[in-house]
Design an enzyme around this catalytic site. Structure first.
Site, PDB file in Angstrom:
ATOM      1  N   SER A 139       1.059  -1.224   0.048  1.00  0.00           N
ATOM      2  CA  SER A 139       0.089  -0.070   0.092  1.00  0.00           C
ATOM      3  C   SER A 139       1.069   1.367  -0.095  1.00  0.00           C
ATOM      4  CB  SER A 139      -0.712  -0.060   1.295  1.00  0.00           C
ATOM      5  OG  SER A 139      -1.517   1.238   1.346  1.00  0.00           O
ATOM      6  N   TYR A 152      -2.350   0.929  10.425  1.00  0.00           N
ATOM      7  CA  TYR A 152      -2.079   0.397   9.060  1.00  0.00           C
ATOM      8  C   TYR A 152      -0.810   0.839   8.538  1.00  0.00           C
ATOM      9  CZ  TYR A 152      -3.602  -0.753   4.241  1.00  0.00           C
ATOM     10  OH  TYR A 152      -3.891  -1.234   3.185  1.00  0.00           O
TER      11      TYR A 152
END
Length: 245
Positions: A139, A152
């Site tokens: 990501s 995250y």
């Protein structure tokens, strides 16, 4: 379910985790179009079955956070040429001072340890292939920390380190496997729906008024990496929509 080396109907076998929707389902379809037999794996067996039927693949239930589930999954595979570690996700937007450790644990267990479990279980098959390839879906969060993303960010930074170390280890292995990381930016999928605990309005707001990527954009990158000759290792790819910095 058993995919074997000697099955004359099978040329190359790809495993896609998190394959029931979004990037995983799109990747499975793109790979199938390139001639791969795709094993789609996730917890939602009903959605998996629909994907597998559409592409002529195989659907197998898998929870990457459960070692017994991973072991059972791996035992049913006698051949793996490509592993796409796509299972992952984010939960919560709390700052560190208000961190929900259960959410942090889930993110680490899914994004990092889930990748470890599946990769470790399938690595012998990937090495046996002679042309084995692992593609980890990371990501932009692994590159740029952002407010509300502490848990995250930490998980995806961890995955990035894991990916790099795995490649270095495989360079030294006798039957080394290629390792690639693809880091997408903002992709309009149900990703945000999970982060906002099912709040559809908040999830939609993440993408409204923006030029977003779609799952098929990332799937095309996965397909391209997997189509290259065995001498080529794409180390990493960062894929952003045009309006994302």
């Amino acid at each position: 379910m058993m995919i074997t080396m000697t099955d004359s109907s099978v040329s190359r076998v790809a495993v896609v985790t998190g394959g029931s929707a979004g990037i995983g389902a799109a990747a499975a379809e793109a790979l199938a179009h390139d001639g791969w037999h795709v094993v789609v794996a996730a917890r939602r067996l009903d959605k998996l079955t629909a994907v597998a039927e559409r592409i002529g693949g195989t659907a197998v239930e898998l929870d990457v956070t459960d070692q017994a589930s991973v072991d059972s999954f791996a035992a049913g595979l006698d051949r793996v040429d490509l592993l796409v570690n796509n299972a992952g996700g984010a939960r919560g937007l709390e700052p560190l001072a208000e961190a929900d450790l259960e959410k942090w644990q889930w993110m680490y267990d899914t994004n990092v340890l889930g990748t470890v479990r599946v990769t470790r279980a399938l690595l012998p098959r990937l090495r046996e292939s002679g042309e084995g390839l692992i593609i980890n879906i990371g990501s932009k969060a692994a590159l740029d920390p952002y407010l509300g993303g502490s848990g995250y960010n930490a998980a995806k930074f961890g995955l990035k380190a894991l990916t790099r170390v795995t490649r270095l280890e495989e360079i030294d292995a006798a039957a080394g496997v290629r390792v690639t990381e693809i880091d997408p930016g903002r992709v309009a999928t149900d990703f945000s729906l999970m982060r906002f605990d099912g709040d559809e309005a908040r999830a939609r707001a993440v993408y409204e008024g923006k030029e977003n990527l779609v799952a098929e954009d990332i799937a095309e990158a996965i397909r391209w990496v997997a189509s290259l000759p065995p001498r080529v290792n794409i180390d990493s790819m960062n894929i952003m929509p045009r309006d994302q910095g």
